[in-house]
Design a protein around this motif. Sequence first.
Motif, PDB file in Angstrom:
ATOM      1  N   GLU A   1     -28.438   2.742  10.477  1.00 35.26           N
ATOM      2  CA  GLU A   1     -27.232   3.488  10.131  1.00 35.26           C
ATOM      3  C   GLU A   1     -27.493   4.992  10.173  1.00 35.26           C
ATOM      4  O   GLU A   1     -26.713   5.756  10.746  1.00 35.26           O
ATOM      5  CB  GLU A   1     -26.772   3.087   8.730  1.00 35.26           C
ATOM      6  CG  GLU A   1     -25.464   3.708   8.294  1.00 35.26           C
ATOM      7  CD  GLU A   1     -24.267   2.808   8.551  1.00 35.26           C
ATOM      8  OE1 GLU A   1     -23.150   3.332   8.527  1.00 35.26           O
ATOM      9  OE2 GLU A   1     -24.455   1.610   8.778  1.00 35.26           O
TER      10      GLU A   1
ATOM     11  N   ILE B   1     -28.302   6.364  13.906  1.00 35.06           N
ATOM     12  CA  ILE B   1     -27.153   6.415  14.807  1.00 35.06           C
ATOM     13  C   ILE B   1     -26.097   7.389  14.307  1.00 35.06           C
ATOM     14  O   ILE B   1     -25.484   8.116  15.097  1.00 35.06           O
ATOM     15  CB  ILE B   1     -26.568   5.003  15.008  1.00 35.06           C
ATOM     16  CG1 ILE B   1     -27.605   4.136  15.747  1.00 35.06           C
ATOM     17  CG2 ILE B   1     -25.250   5.059  15.776  1.00 35.06           C
ATOM     18  CD1 ILE B   1     -27.163   2.719  16.011  1.00 35.06           C
ATOM     19  N   ASP B   2     -25.877   7.447  13.000  1.00 32.66           N
ATOM     20  CA  ASP B   2     -24.876   8.381  12.472  1.00 32.66           C
ATOM     21  C   ASP B   2     -25.279   9.837  12.721  1.00 32.66           C
ATOM     22  O   ASP B   2     -24.427  10.671  13.033  1.00 32.66           O
ATOM     23  CB  ASP B   2     -24.676   8.156  10.968  1.00 32.66           C
ATOM     24  CG  ASP B   2     -23.800   6.952  10.677  1.00 32.66           C
ATOM     25  OD1 ASP B   2     -23.172   6.424  11.615  1.00 32.66           O
ATOM     26  OD2 ASP B   2     -23.753   6.521   9.501  1.00 32.66           O
TER      27      ASP B   2
ATOM     28  N   ALA C   1     -24.622  10.451  16.466  1.00 29.10           N
ATOM     29  CA  ALA C   1     -23.190  10.492  16.754  1.00 29.10           C
ATOM     30  C   ALA C   1     -22.553  11.768  16.227  1.00 29.10           C
ATOM     31  O   ALA C   1     -21.697  12.371  16.880  1.00 29.10           O
ATOM     32  CB  ALA C   1     -22.503   9.269  16.151  1.00 29.10           C
TER      33      ALA C   1
ATOM     34  N   SER D   1     -20.487  14.656  18.316  1.00 22.32           N
ATOM     35  CA  SER D   1     -19.104  15.012  17.977  1.00 22.32           C
ATOM     36  C   SER D   1     -18.980  16.478  17.570  1.00 22.32           C
ATOM     37  O   SER D   1     -17.931  17.095  17.765  1.00 22.32           O
ATOM     38  CB  SER D   1     -18.584  14.110  16.854  1.00 22.32           C
ATOM     39  OG  SER D   1     -19.297  14.325  15.647  1.00 22.32           O
TER      40      SER D   1
ATOM     41  N   LEU E   1     -24.075   6.043  22.964  1.00 22.84           N
ATOM     42  CA  LEU E   1     -23.284   7.046  22.251  1.00 22.84           C
ATOM     43  C   LEU E   1     -22.770   8.113  23.215  1.00 22.84           C
ATOM     44  O   LEU E   1     -21.650   8.619  23.064  1.00 22.84           O
ATOM     45  CB  LEU E   1     -24.114   7.685  21.135  1.00 22.84           C
ATOM     46  CG  LEU E   1     -24.499   6.756  19.984  1.00 22.84           C
ATOM     47  CD1 LEU E   1     -25.222   7.531  18.895  1.00 22.84           C
ATOM     48  CD2 LEU E   1     -23.272   6.066  19.399  1.00 22.84           C
TER      49      LEU E   1
ATOM     50  N   SER F   1     -19.880   6.685  25.041  1.00 18.15           N
ATOM     51  CA  SER F   1     -18.711   6.508  24.178  1.00 18.15           C
ATOM     52  C   SER F   1     -17.845   7.759  24.134  1.00 18.15           C
ATOM     53  O   SER F   1     -16.640   7.682  23.872  1.00 18.15           O
ATOM     54  CB  SER F   1     -19.147   6.126  22.757  1.00 18.15           C
ATOM     55  OG  SER F   1     -19.695   7.244  22.066  1.00 18.15           O
TER      56      SER F   1
ATOM     57  N   GLN G   1     -13.792   4.938  20.002  1.00 21.69           N
ATOM     58  CA  GLN G   1     -15.159   5.391  19.755  1.00 21.69           C
ATOM     59  C   GLN G   1     -15.779   4.829  18.473  1.00 21.69           C
ATOM     60  O   GLN G   1     -16.964   4.458  18.483  1.00 21.69           O
ATOM     61  CB  GLN G   1     -15.207   6.916  19.758  1.00 21.69           C
ATOM     62  CG  GLN G   1     -15.003   7.513  21.140  1.00 21.69           C
ATOM     63  CD  GLN G   1     -15.034   9.028  21.153  1.00 21.69           C
ATOM     64  OE1 GLN G   1     -15.456   9.662  20.185  1.00 21.69           O
ATOM     65  NE2 GLN G   1     -14.593   9.624  22.243  1.00 21.69           N
ATOM     66  N   PRO G   2     -15.037   4.737  17.348  1.00 22.25           N
ATOM     67  CA  PRO G   2     -15.644   4.142  16.149  1.00 22.25           C
ATOM     68  C   PRO G   2     -16.105   2.701  16.372  1.00 22.25           C
ATOM     69  O   PRO G   2     -17.130   2.284  15.830  1.00 22.25           O
ATOM     70  CB  PRO G   2     -14.516   4.212  15.116  1.00 22.25           C
ATOM     71  CG  PRO G   2     -13.663   5.350  15.568  1.00 22.25           C
ATOM     72  CD  PRO G   2     -13.693   5.295  17.061  1.00 22.25           C
TER      73      PRO G   2
ATOM     74  N   LEU H   1     -19.336   2.790  18.209  1.00 20.92           N
ATOM     75  CA  LEU H   1     -20.394   3.207  17.286  1.00 20.92           C
ATOM     76  C   LEU H   1     -20.875   2.007  16.475  1.00 20.92           C
ATOM     77  O   LEU H   1     -22.088   1.785  16.320  1.00 20.92           O
ATOM     78  CB  LEU H   1     -19.872   4.298  16.360  1.00 20.92           C
ATOM     79  CG  LEU H   1     -20.858   4.882  15.352  1.00 20.92           C
ATOM     80  CD1 LEU H   1     -21.997   5.596  16.060  1.00 20.92           C
ATOM     81  CD2 LEU H   1     -20.145   5.848  14.403  1.00 20.92           C
TER      82      LEU H   1
ATOM     83  N   THR I   1     -22.878  -0.361  18.648  1.00 24.74           N
ATOM     84  CA  THR I   1     -24.214   0.178  18.924  1.00 24.74           C
ATOM     85  C   THR I   1     -25.139  -0.092  17.744  1.00 24.74           C
ATOM     86  O   THR I   1     -26.311  -0.455  17.924  1.00 24.74           O
ATOM     87  CB  THR I   1     -24.138   1.694  19.205  1.00 24.74           C
ATOM     88  OG1 THR I   1     -23.282   1.930  20.326  1.00 24.74           O
ATOM     89  CG2 THR I   1     -25.515   2.266  19.502  1.00 24.74           C
ATOM     90  N   LYS I   2     -24.628   0.052  16.537  1.00 25.15           N
ATOM     91  CA  LYS I   2     -25.420  -0.248  15.347  1.00 25.15           C
ATOM     92  C   LYS I   2     -25.780  -1.737  15.296  1.00 25.15           C
ATOM     93  O   LYS I   2     -26.910  -2.102  14.959  1.00 25.15           O
ATOM     94  CB  LYS I   2     -24.654   0.150  14.083  1.00 25.15           C
ATOM     95  CG  LYS I   2     -24.459   1.647  13.904  1.00 25.15           C
ATOM     96  CD  LYS I   2     -23.624   1.965  12.674  1.00 25.15           C
ATOM     97  CE  LYS I   2     -23.437   3.455  12.493  1.00 25.15           C
ATOM     98  NZ  LYS I   2     -22.595   3.782  11.311  1.00 25.15           N
TER      99      LYS I   2
END
Length: 218
Positions: free
Chosen positions: A103, A106-107, A110, A114, A179, A182, A190-191, A194, A197-198
Amino acid sequence: MTESPSAAGGMRRKPRQARSQERVNRILDVAEELFITQGYAATTTNAIASGAKVPIGSLYQFFPDKSAIMQALALRHEENIHQKLAVLDNPELANLPLDVLVEQMIDITALHFSDNPGYYAIFMALQGSMPELQAVGEVMDNQLMQDVASLLAKRAAGLETIDYEAIAFILVKAIGTLLWLSLSQEKTFQPRLLAETKRLALSYLQSYFPSDGSNATL
């Protein structure tokens, strides 16, 4: 031998003083804005120097041409995301459940993408014509792979060094690519990408660390 990030950046010389660094940062900031608003091809070094309020000679002290400025921009973005992910290079994180680790990894990635939509727009327009940009990304990916492999090795799963290196390669390339792709999709989709991907990354890691103890479903 792996190319150093500074060599990949294309700069003629690195700033050694705070004043010089501030000037370089100003050049890069203006260049990025012009590349986004006018396009890379239409932007000139004279326009960049004028916008940055520096003599054109000062610009050429650091950058031999416009391509070098673009490479330095790419390097700055890559180093920025690497610094953000460096928070994961902490021995205490070796005991985190895999779902939490995935988590965070990747967060962070991402959020960087963004927060920097301009770089995506520039890179997508140039990726086929400027292989130097790919070289910058490869250098920073290699550093990140080493960090991830080191972190995974601390989980004491009894794997070989080459196993951790291979797992890190797959994670870095898969997460970064998915990502990145995406960003070209609809904002509303996109969410979901995401989250998928996780799920993919967690399932892959759990195949190597089945007794990890993760109990959440991404």
